[in-house]
Structures are given as structure tokens and as C-alpha cells.
Design a protein around this motif. Sequence first.
Motif, PDB file in Angstrom:
ATOM      1  N   GLU A 134       0.796  -1.578  -0.062  1.00  0.00           N
ATOM      2  CA  GLU A 134      -0.179  -0.074   0.027  1.00  0.00           C
ATOM      3  C   GLU A 134       1.398   0.766   0.603  1.00  0.00           C
ATOM      4  OE1 GLU A 134      -1.658  -3.247   0.870  1.00  0.00           O
ATOM      5  OE2 GLU A 134      -0.382  -2.462   1.864  1.00  0.00           O
ATOM      6  N   ASN A 135       2.348   1.128   1.017  1.00  0.00           N
ATOM      7  CA  ASN A 135       3.030   2.836   0.320  1.00  0.00           C
ATOM      8  C   ASN A 135       4.618   1.793   0.060  1.00  0.00           C
ATOM      9  OD1 ASN A 135       4.444   1.132   2.714  1.00  0.00           O
ATOM     10  ND2 ASN A 135       3.674   2.517   4.359  1.00  0.00           N
ATOM     11  N   THR A 238       4.512  -1.656  -7.447  1.00  0.00           N
ATOM     12  CA  THR A 238       3.903  -1.262  -6.662  1.00  0.00           C
ATOM     13  C   THR A 238       2.556  -0.833  -7.909  1.00  0.00           C
ATOM     14  OG1 THR A 238       5.201   1.004  -5.898  1.00  0.00           O
ATOM     15  CG2 THR A 238       5.183  -0.780  -4.518  1.00  0.00           C
ATOM     16  N   ASN A 239       2.113   0.393  -7.360  1.00  0.00           N
ATOM     17  CA  ASN A 239       1.669   1.322  -8.413  1.00  0.00           C
ATOM     18  C   ASN A 239       1.687   2.051  -8.848  1.00  0.00           C
ATOM     19  OD1 ASN A 239       0.175   3.452  -6.623  1.00  0.00           O
ATOM     20  ND2 ASN A 239      -1.230   2.125  -6.018  1.00  0.00           N
ATOM     21  N   MET A 245       5.363   8.853  -6.395  1.00  0.00           N
ATOM     22  CA  MET A 245       6.402   9.574  -5.074  1.00  0.00           C
ATOM     23  C   MET A 245       7.908   8.710  -4.950  1.00  0.00           C
ATOM     24  SD  MET A 245       4.678   8.799  -0.858  1.00  0.00           S
ATOM     25  CE  MET A 245       4.866   7.004  -0.916  1.00  0.00           C
ATOM     26  N   ARG A 246       7.724   7.989  -4.374  1.00  0.00           N
ATOM     27  CA  ARG A 246       9.092   6.994  -3.659  1.00  0.00           C
ATOM     28  C   ARG A 246      10.358   7.493  -4.993  1.00  0.00           C
ATOM     29  NH1 ARG A 246       9.428   3.950   1.050  1.00  0.00           N
ATOM     30  NH2 ARG A 246       7.619   4.105   1.337  1.00  0.00           N
ATOM     31  N   PHE A 247       9.880   8.001  -6.072  1.00  0.00           N
ATOM     32  CA  PHE A 247      10.649   8.080  -7.238  1.00  0.00           C
ATOM     33  C   PHE A 247      11.416   9.822  -6.995  1.00  0.00           C
ATOM     34  CE2 PHE A 247      11.834  10.119 -11.507  1.00  0.00           C
ATOM     35  CZ  PHE A 247      13.440   9.789 -12.247  1.00  0.00           C
ATOM     36  N   ILE A 248      10.236  10.729  -6.906  1.00  0.00           N
ATOM     37  CA  ILE A 248      10.470  11.883  -6.160  1.00  0.00           C
ATOM     38  C   ILE A 248      11.577  11.848  -5.090  1.00  0.00           C
ATOM     39  CG2 ILE A 248       9.621  14.392  -5.986  1.00  0.00           C
ATOM     40  CD1 ILE A 248       7.007  13.553  -7.111  1.00  0.00           C
TER      41      ILE A 248
END
Length: 282
Positions: A134-135, A238-239, A245-248
Motif C-alpha cells: 500500500e505504501n 507497487t502502483n 512518490m518514491r521516485f521523487i
Amino acid sequence: MIYFLTVNYYSTNLITKLLDSLPSCCNDSYKIIIINNSPDDNSIYQLKNQSTIIIEAENNLGFGGGCNLGLQWIYNQDKQGIVWIINPDAYLPENTLEKAQLFFNRYPELSILGTIVYTPEQKTWFAGGRFIPENGAILEVDLLTNNDTDYINCDWVSGCSIIINLKNFSKCPLFDHAYFLYYEDFDFCRRYANQGHLIAITKQLSVIHEPSSITNRNILTKIRYSTYSYLFTINRYTNKSIFTMRFIMQIIKATMGLIIKPQAALGKIYGICDYMRNQQHH
């Protein structure tokens, strides 16, 4: 039969310590397979004997690639074997071999088993992995210290010490060659868990690990590979919104790190660029 599988990259002195931790008395119940990922390193051949087999990789295949060479060799010899993949900078406490054989006699349903990993000071270094889709959190969680069961199911285990029960696989289990270093253990566990295999960790078996005595030789390269593999993994499991978000976050960390830890930050930037290049090709 237990096959210890380790990947050599200029680490003959470390592997010597690993071999010394195996019992010399009962070497008909185990074999050691060393994949030589550093072809110009001939010192490794001084370890060759009846129970120790050295397989040349021709060039550096990375951790997963090296393991795959060994896994295929073992699988062709013995489809019922137990393969214990162990880092060259790890070694076994006494009486581990008999315990491992008994453990799999008792729990043949386990396909992939992680062992608890201690530092030489007896601190817990790894005791279980969790994944929260989920995250996108890939977590190391101590599942064992306050738990007395023989094993506990988990999402992934560390490639530092991972035992594979070959007879539960209809074909040879392999790491994904898309990974050179880092997160290949996570991907290996998630792929086979998704096929219905049981993944667990135990404190009945342990190894002692001198953390990152190999990879810390070059911090930039280490961070470059781990950043690339991290992004690749998050994208796979993940989606799109979590990945973005993780990339940023990775870009922010790299930018902020340029002042404090320039080598690590550069490694991160290279890893991000590698990942973007790779995506364009696909």
C-alpha cells in the motif's frame, strides 16, 4: 545433501573463514560451490578440494547472476538438494549442519528459509522482512527475538543467508537477471511467494556476518546499484502513484545529499539515470 553456495569477488580470505566454520568430519553430507566472479583472482583455487567446487563466471555477473550459475549447476546434479546461499563475509556457528538437516526433515513444506543473522558481537543484523504494498515500504523487521516458534512466515529474507529446498520447485529457482546487486533477494522471495511457495525465517539456524566488508569498498558504486534496483523493485511491486512518490523522494535525497555526502549522492544520481535509461529502452 546440503550445498553451500557463495559468490567470490576478491574475497578468498573471507571464504577461508567460512570454510573453516564447516565441520571437517562429515564432508560427505555437504558440498561447497564457489562461483568465481573475479576471474583474475587465482588465490581462490587454493581452497579447492573434494568437497569444494569452484565454477568460473568468466566475468562479474553480480550477486544474483553468480548465484544462478551455482543454482543451475546444483539443480542439474541433485533436484532434491538443499541449497544454502551464504555471503562470503559470513560464517556458521558450531553444529549448524546437523540442525539444518533436521530442520528440513521436520518442515519439508518450506521452500525458501531465511536464517537469523548476527554480527560478530552477537547483535541481531537481520531477523525478517516485511513488505507493505500500500505504501511501497520494504522493511527489515525483527520477527524472531520475542518469538519462540520454530519458524515464522515472512515476506522476504536476506540473501546474506537464504536456504532453498529444491524439491519443492518443478524447475530450477533463479534470481531475476535484471538485478546486478541489491533487492534481488526481495524480488526472488516475492516472485516465488506469488507462485504459492512458503517463505519463512528461523532462529534455529543462524549465521554470523561481518556487514558490508565487501560492498563498502566503493560507496558510489554501492549506492548506484542499490538505487537502480530499488526503483526497479518499487515499479514492479507497487502502483504508479506510489512509485512516483518514491521516485521523487529519491531525487530529493540525492539533491540534499550533494553537500553532506557527495559520493553517496552522486551514486544516487547515477542510479536514477541508469533507471531512466533502462526504462526508455523498454
